[in-house]
Scaffold this active site. Structure first.
Site: not given
Length: 140
Positions: A71-72
């Site tokens: 997700a980063c």
């Protein structure tokens, strides 16, 4: 609060169901991160001999929402610093895909996604010379 806990329990159960099905159907698949310490709806896996970006395109054509990497780094094509930090080799990091499940998802949807994954991974590995070589008797 009670409904939120019920939703979380359902999503966690669905996640475990999907992981079980994926591991049952697809060889050379790895779970990234802890099997126990993760968000209820989070599935982050890596596949040998598959480019995550190619798999995402095929899944998207079937209406399946997923992401590559962590997700980063959503929207970024570089390898996630999180995946690097957990020691994931670059080849596996490039074959990473992430699903997020929610309380509106169903087992039937999961079954369909697993079937798409099984077929698409098989198709994509068919284009990999390294995978073909590995499948020869006596080659490790």
């Amino acid at each position: 609060m009670q409904y939120m806990q019920q939703d979380m329990d359902y999503v966690k159960e669905l996640r475990e169901y999907m992981l079980h099905k994926l591991f049952q159907e697809i060889p050379l698949l790895y779970l990234n991160g802890s099997a126990r310490e993760r968000l209820p709806g989070n599935i982050n896996i890596s596949l040998d001999y598959v480019e995550g970006a190619s798999l995402l395109v095929l899944l998207d054509m079937e209406g399946v929402c997923a992401s590559a990497g962590s997700a980063c780094t959503a929207g970024d094509h570089s390898i996630s610093h999180v995946l690097k930090a957990i020691g994931l080799p670059e080849e596996l990091a490039r074959g990473t895909i992430r699903f997020t499940l929610g309380p509106d998802n169903t087992k039937e949807e999961v079954d369909q996604v697993v079937q798409y994954m099984k077929q698409f991974v098989q198709d994509l590995r068919g284009f990999s010379e390294e995978y073909d070589i590995r499948q020869e008797p006596g080659v490790e």
